[in-house]
Motif scaffolding. Structure first.
Motif, PDB file in Angstrom:
ATOM      1  N   GLU A 126       1.160   9.519  -1.429  1.00  0.00           N
ATOM      2  CA  GLU A 126       0.291   9.331  -2.609  1.00  0.00           C
ATOM      3  C   GLU A 126       0.246  10.618  -3.447  1.00  0.00           C
ATOM      4  N   THR A 138       4.402   3.449  -2.154  1.00  0.00           N
ATOM      5  CA  THR A 138       2.982   3.587  -2.481  1.00  0.00           C
ATOM      6  C   THR A 138       2.497   2.426  -3.349  1.00  0.00           C
ATOM      7  N   TYR A 157      -1.179   2.618  -4.994  1.00  0.00           N
ATOM      8  CA  TYR A 157      -1.483   3.636  -5.995  1.00  0.00           C
ATOM      9  C   TYR A 157      -1.975   2.949  -7.256  1.00  0.00           C
TER      10      TYR A 157
END
Length: 163
Positions: free
Chosen positions: A71, A104, A107
């Motif tokens: 992240e 990710t 996100y």
């Protein structure tokens, strides 16, 4: 001036770190179904499945790609993307950026400020287990912190890990 240097160095470290693949961590997940694949949790099983209907509460460790380190790297990529030279710079590492974006999925672009501060304060990965395997990843991690710190995220607390 030196702020831009960290941005340019970041792509080099990202490329070398991603040669070994996306960084993954173990996460313990709990399930309540009939496909037992891990450690049975007797206490929770009794609470959730008192009239037994075939489900069993168990937990197992699984690889998880969407961790704090990925992240942080994703946030740095998104930060660089909005620089005037960002698209040209990230075009050099487009495959690595695709891997980071794919790793990710949680996100959220709209919560970038909040996410970055939460991620920055998270504990970094433990590189003391196999320091040679994660040397490039450690450098990308440290460089991500430097890029963000040099661009207004002054609440970064970075303690170097023992290697």
């Amino acid at each position: 001036m030196h702020c831009n240097l960290f941005v340019f160095i970041f792509t080099h470290y990202l490329k070398s770190a991603m040669r070994k693949g996306v960084f993954k961590t173990y996460v313990r997940k709990t399930y309540n179904d009939s496909n037992v694949k891990g450690t049975i949790d007797i206490a929770r099983h009794i609470v959730k499945n008192t009239p037994f209907v075939g489900n069993v509460v168990y937990s197992q460790r699984e690889y998880y790609f969407d961790n704090d380190l990925m992240e942080l790297i994703r946030h740095t990529v998104e930060f660089i993307k909005y620089k005037p030279y960002g698209h040209k710079l990230l075009a050099q590492v487009k495959d690595e950026v695709k891997d980071v974006v794919a790793a990710t999925p949680n996100y959220e672009m709209c919560n970038r400020q909040t996410n970055a501060k939460a991620i920055i304060h998270a504990v970094g990965p433990d590189f003391s287990v196999t320091p040679t395997a994660f040397k490039e990843l450690y450098e990308a991690y440290y460089n991500s912190l430097k890029v963000l710190m040099e661009n207004g995220y002054y609440s970064i607390s970075f303690a170097p890990h023992k290697v």
